[in-house]
Design a protein around this motif. Structure first.
Motif, PDB file in Angstrom:
ATOM      1  N   PHE A  22      36.716  23.415  40.936  1.00 48.35           N
ATOM      2  CA  PHE A  22      38.323  22.943  40.449  1.00 48.35           C
ATOM      3  C   PHE A  22      38.909  24.018  39.771  1.00 48.35           C
ATOM      4  CE2 PHE A  22      36.795  18.389  40.973  1.00 48.35           C
ATOM      5  CZ  PHE A  22      36.583  18.391  42.265  1.00 48.35           C
ATOM      6  N   GLY A  23      40.099  24.435  39.806  1.00 48.87           N
ATOM      7  CA  GLY A  23      40.669  25.240  38.908  1.00 48.87           C
ATOM      8  C   GLY A  23      42.290  24.440  38.843  1.00 48.87           C
ATOM      9  N   VAL A  24      42.980  25.193  38.059  1.00 40.37           N
ATOM     10  CA  VAL A  24      44.473  24.718  37.652  1.00 40.37           C
ATOM     11  C   VAL A  24      45.107  25.951  37.412  1.00 40.37           C
ATOM     12  CG1 VAL A  24      43.812  24.419  35.159  1.00 40.37           C
ATOM     13  CG2 VAL A  24      45.834  23.379  36.088  1.00 40.37           C
ATOM     14  N   GLU A  25      46.376  26.231  38.099  1.00 30.18           N
ATOM     15  CA  GLU A  25      47.323  26.966  37.717  1.00 30.18           C
ATOM     16  C   GLU A  25      48.597  26.131  37.195  1.00 30.18           C
ATOM     17  OE1 GLU A  25      48.070  30.523  40.457  1.00 30.18           O
ATOM     18  OE2 GLU A  25      49.905  29.101  40.830  1.00 30.18           O
ATOM     19  N   TYR A  26      49.123  26.856  36.090  1.00 38.36           N
ATOM     20  CA  TYR A  26      50.094  26.521  35.224  1.00 38.36           C
ATOM     21  C   TYR A  26      51.474  27.215  35.744  1.00 38.36           C
ATOM     22  CZ  TYR A  26      46.734  23.696  32.683  1.00 38.36           C
ATOM     23  OH  TYR A  26      45.803  22.861  32.414  1.00 38.36           O
ATOM     24  N   LEU A  70      38.967  10.291  46.960  1.00 42.81           N
ATOM     25  CA  LEU A  70      40.648  10.893  46.569  1.00 42.81           C
ATOM     26  C   LEU A  70      40.629  10.629  45.230  1.00 42.81           C
ATOM     27  CD1 LEU A  70      43.383  12.264  47.278  1.00 42.81           C
ATOM     28  CD2 LEU A  70      43.771  10.109  47.972  1.00 42.81           C
ATOM     29  N   ALA A  71      40.597   9.310  44.943  1.00 43.98           N
ATOM     30  CA  ALA A  71      40.819   8.867  43.595  1.00 43.98           C
ATOM     31  C   ALA A  71      39.897   9.613  42.238  1.00 43.98           C
ATOM     32  CB  ALA A  71      40.590   7.262  43.443  1.00 43.98           C
ATOM     33  N   GLN A  72      38.817   9.648  42.885  1.00 45.26           N
ATOM     34  CA  GLN A  72      37.696  10.172  41.865  1.00 45.26           C
ATOM     35  C   GLN A  72      38.109  11.878  41.736  1.00 45.26           C
ATOM     36  OE1 GLN A  72      33.992  11.337  43.616  1.00 45.26           O
ATOM     37  NE2 GLN A  72      32.845  11.482  41.447  1.00 45.26           N
ATOM     38  N   VAL A  73      38.475  12.665  42.805  1.00 40.09           N
ATOM     39  CA  VAL A  73      38.882  13.944  42.560  1.00 40.09           C
ATOM     40  C   VAL A  73      40.285  13.974  41.881  1.00 40.09           C
ATOM     41  CG1 VAL A  73      39.461  16.202  43.525  1.00 40.09           C
ATOM     42  CG2 VAL A  73      37.724  14.746  44.591  1.00 40.09           C
ATOM     43  N   GLU A  74      41.268  13.238  42.227  1.00 39.88           N
ATOM     44  CA  GLU A  74      42.324  13.101  41.391  1.00 39.88           C
ATOM     45  C   GLU A  74      42.127  12.848  39.913  1.00 39.88           C
ATOM     46  OE1 GLU A  74      46.490  12.932  42.376  1.00 39.88           O
ATOM     47  OE2 GLU A  74      45.131  14.882  42.614  1.00 39.88           O
ATOM     48  N   LEU A  75      41.385  11.995  39.659  1.00 39.13           N
ATOM     49  CA  LEU A  75      41.233  11.743  38.178  1.00 39.13           C
ATOM     50  C   LEU A  75      40.561  12.861  37.538  1.00 39.13           C
ATOM     51  CD1 LEU A  75      41.316   9.620  35.972  1.00 39.13           C
ATOM     52  CD2 LEU A  75      38.951   8.803  36.735  1.00 39.13           C
ATOM     53  N   GLN A  76      39.492  13.449  38.079  1.00 37.33           N
ATOM     54  CA  GLN A  76      38.917  14.727  37.233  1.00 37.33           C
ATOM     55  C   GLN A  76      39.883  15.771  37.342  1.00 37.33           C
ATOM     56  OE1 GLN A  76      35.881  15.492  40.364  1.00 37.33           O
ATOM     57  NE2 GLN A  76      34.319  14.090  39.090  1.00 37.33           N
ATOM     58  N   LEU A  77      40.693  16.042  38.172  1.00 35.39           N
ATOM     59  CA  LEU A  77      41.822  17.112  38.270  1.00 35.39           C
ATOM     60  C   LEU A  77      42.633  16.945  37.130  1.00 35.39           C
ATOM     61  CD1 LEU A  77      42.536  17.764  41.892  1.00 35.39           C
ATOM     62  CD2 LEU A  77      41.527  19.247  40.395  1.00 35.39           C
ATOM     63  N   GLN A  81      43.273  19.177  33.879  1.00 36.41           N
ATOM     64  CA  GLN A  81      44.626  19.798  33.842  1.00 36.41           C
ATOM     65  C   GLN A  81      45.506  19.406  32.392  1.00 36.41           C
ATOM     66  OE1 GLN A  81      46.963  17.944  37.257  1.00 36.41           O
ATOM     67  NE2 GLN A  81      45.693  19.297  38.537  1.00 36.41           N
ATOM     68  N   ILE A  82      45.005  18.351  31.836  1.00 39.92           N
ATOM     69  CA  ILE A  82      45.531  17.894  30.445  1.00 39.92           C
ATOM     70  C   ILE A  82      44.778  18.696  29.360  1.00 39.92           C
ATOM     71  CG2 ILE A  82      45.355  16.035  28.797  1.00 39.92           C
ATOM     72  CD1 ILE A  82      46.243  14.047  31.123  1.00 39.92           C
ATOM     73  N   ARG A  83      43.398  18.754  29.708  1.00 39.79           N
ATOM     74  CA  ARG A  83      42.350  19.406  28.900  1.00 39.79           C
ATOM     75  C   ARG A  83      42.900  20.986  28.506  1.00 39.79           C
ATOM     76  NH1 ARG A  83      36.181  20.839  30.114  1.00 39.79           N
ATOM     77  NH2 ARG A  83      35.560  22.136  28.032  1.00 39.79           N
ATOM     78  N   PHE A  84      43.353  21.567  29.682  1.00 35.12           N
ATOM     79  CA  PHE A  84      43.608  23.153  29.457  1.00 35.12           C
ATOM     80  C   PHE A  84      45.016  23.358  29.463  1.00 35.12           C
ATOM     81  CE2 PHE A  84      39.517  23.021  31.500  1.00 35.12           C
ATOM     82  CZ  PHE A  84      38.663  24.007  30.980  1.00 35.12           C
ATOM     83  N   ARG A  85      45.836  22.402  29.089  1.00 31.52           N
ATOM     84  CA  ARG A  85      47.539  22.711  29.268  1.00 31.52           C
ATOM     85  C   ARG A  85      47.871  23.451  28.069  1.00 31.52           C
ATOM     86  NH1 ARG A  85      49.945  16.838  27.022  1.00 31.52           N
ATOM     87  NH2 ARG A  85      51.928  18.162  27.249  1.00 31.52           N
ATOM     88  N   PRO A  86      48.856  24.354  28.312  1.00 31.15           N
ATOM     89  CA  PRO A  86      49.236  25.087  27.390  1.00 31.15           C
ATOM     90  C   PRO A  86      49.850  24.487  26.114  1.00 31.15           C
ATOM     91  CG  PRO A  86      50.350  25.743  29.458  1.00 31.15           C
ATOM     92  CD  PRO A  86      49.430  24.343  29.697  1.00 31.15           C
ATOM     93  N   LYS A  87      49.551  24.714  25.082  1.00 26.61           N
ATOM     94  CA  LYS A  87      49.728  23.988  23.761  1.00 26.61           C
ATOM     95  C   LYS A  87      51.282  24.093  23.609  1.00 26.61           C
ATOM     96  CE  LYS A  87      45.361  24.763  21.699  1.00 26.61           C
ATOM     97  NZ  LYS A  87      44.593  25.356  20.508  1.00 26.61           N
ATOM     98  N   GLY A  88      51.694  23.095  23.155  1.00 29.35           N
ATOM     99  CA  GLY A  88      53.168  22.842  22.511  1.00 29.35           C
ATOM    100  C   GLY A  88      54.321  22.574  23.679  1.00 29.35           C
ATOM    101  N   SER A  89      53.601  22.411  24.923  1.00 30.70           N
ATOM    102  CA  SER A  89      54.693  22.270  25.947  1.00 30.70           C
ATOM    103  C   SER A  89      54.593  21.138  26.646  1.00 30.70           C
ATOM    104  CB  SER A  89      54.394  23.418  27.072  1.00 30.70           C
ATOM    105  OG  SER A  89      54.674  24.661  26.563  1.00 30.70           O
ATOM    106  N   THR A  90      55.762  20.663  27.328  1.00 29.51           N
ATOM    107  CA  THR A  90      55.745  19.411  28.413  1.00 29.51           C
ATOM    108  C   THR A  90      55.111  19.926  29.358  1.00 29.51           C
ATOM    109  OG1 THR A  90      57.914  18.702  27.511  1.00 29.51           O
ATOM    110  CG2 THR A  90      57.091  17.913  29.579  1.00 29.51           C
ATOM    111  N   LEU A  91      54.002  18.906  29.752  1.00 27.21           N
ATOM    112  CA  LEU A  91      53.349  19.078  31.020  1.00 27.21           C
ATOM    113  C   LEU A  91      53.729  18.238  32.214  1.00 27.21           C
ATOM    114  CD1 LEU A  91      50.770  20.540  32.323  1.00 27.21           C
ATOM    115  CD2 LEU A  91      49.442  18.406  31.194  1.00 27.21           C
ATOM    116  N   PHE A  92      54.055  18.794  33.392  1.00 27.51           N
ATOM    117  CA  PHE A  92      54.239  18.065  34.364  1.00 27.51           C
ATOM    118  C   PHE A  92      53.205  17.784  35.356  1.00 27.51           C
ATOM    119  CE2 PHE A  92      58.393  19.424  32.981  1.00 27.51           C
ATOM    120  CZ  PHE A  92      59.243  18.892  33.456  1.00 27.51           C
ATOM    121  N   LEU A  93      52.686  16.579  35.609  1.00 28.62           N
ATOM    122  CA  LEU A  93      51.537  16.353  36.497  1.00 28.62           C
ATOM    123  C   LEU A  93      51.884  15.517  37.895  1.00 28.62           C
ATOM    124  CD1 LEU A  93      49.157  15.018  33.907  1.00 28.62           C
ATOM    125  CD2 LEU A  93      48.852  17.143  34.994  1.00 28.62           C
TER     126      LEU A  93
END
Length: 248
Positions: A22-26, A70-77, A81-93
């Protein structure tokens, strides 16, 4: 999730989930009045064993055949996404209502609801409805999030093949417009242009904020400013994208 993409091979899907490739793009969300970044949308990214990107739509379409996976993967994602979020910014999930529903309606036992409400500066994006059951689940998610003070956005408004729940539209804090409004065939229609203006006017009158997705050029940005959109996002701001790879 309005476009068609071939589903994945089952063994490839199981390998991807097992190895958590898995990866995440902000992607930044930009204020049209001053060019400031007001937040980031977290988008799921998936990779095969060679490190090559896999189309997210094909993964999610395959996962929908197995609600529990689906639920398991969504929860992991969401955790990533919260763990690596840019600091000090609002996060849209983005929240898939089908995955959310697997954990149950009660906040005390719904681990995804608990995770979302325990984190600050989040905006929960609900995928636009494709049937009445989706609308019902999305309404329940929106009500629960609002009870806990979490802002709600309605995603992909105007994307081909999607529907709009007027109840959700009236209750959200953000309306996110699909790129189809500026790039699709129907965007040339006078009636569609008027509808777009009317929806933006409705948002302004009702205190909602608007975001235009898929902005790819200076011309797209200029049009967004002209029509009164509050915020934009898209590949025009690609140099500001942030990627994180989280797999094995």
């Amino acid at each position: 999730m309005s476009s068609y993409s071939p589903v994945m091979d089952r063994l490839a899907l199981l390998e991807l989930v097992d190895r958590q490739r898995f990866g995440v793009e902000y992607q930044p969300i930009i204020d049209t009045s001053n060019g400031a970044v007001i937040g980031y949308e977290a988008l799921a990214r998936f990779f095969n064993h060679r490190g090559e990107l896999i189309t997210p739509l094909s993964v999610f379409q395959s996962l929908h055949d197995s609600p529990l996976m689906l639920a398991q993967v969504e929860l992991q994602l969401k955790r990533l996404q919260i763990r690596f979020r840019p600091k000090g910014s609002t996060l849209f999930l983005n929240i898939d209502p089908h995955a959310f529903a697997v954990f149950g309606p009660a906040e005390s036992t719904n681990v995804m609801a608990k995770m979302l409400t325990e984190n600050e500066n989040l905006v929960v994006e609900l995928i636009e409805n494709t049937d009445l059951n989706d609308a019902h689940i999305s309404n329940e998610v929106a009500e629960l999030m609002h009870q806990k003070g979490v802002a709600i956005a309605l995603d992909d408004v105007g994307a081909p093949g999607t529907m709009v729940s007027l109840t959700i539209l009236s209750n959200v804090d953000f309306i996110k417009f699909d790129r189809h409004w500026i790039s699709g065939d129907s965007c040339q229609s006078k009636s569609m242009k008027q509808l777009f203006k009317s929806l933006i006017g409705y948002a302004q009158l009702s205190g909602k904020q608007t975001i235009l997705e898929g902005v790819e050029s200076a011309e797209d940005l200029a049009y967004a400013v002209k029509i009164g959109v509050d915020y934009v996002q898209g590949f025009f701001y690609k140099e500001l994208f942030i990627q994180e790879y989280c797999g094995n």
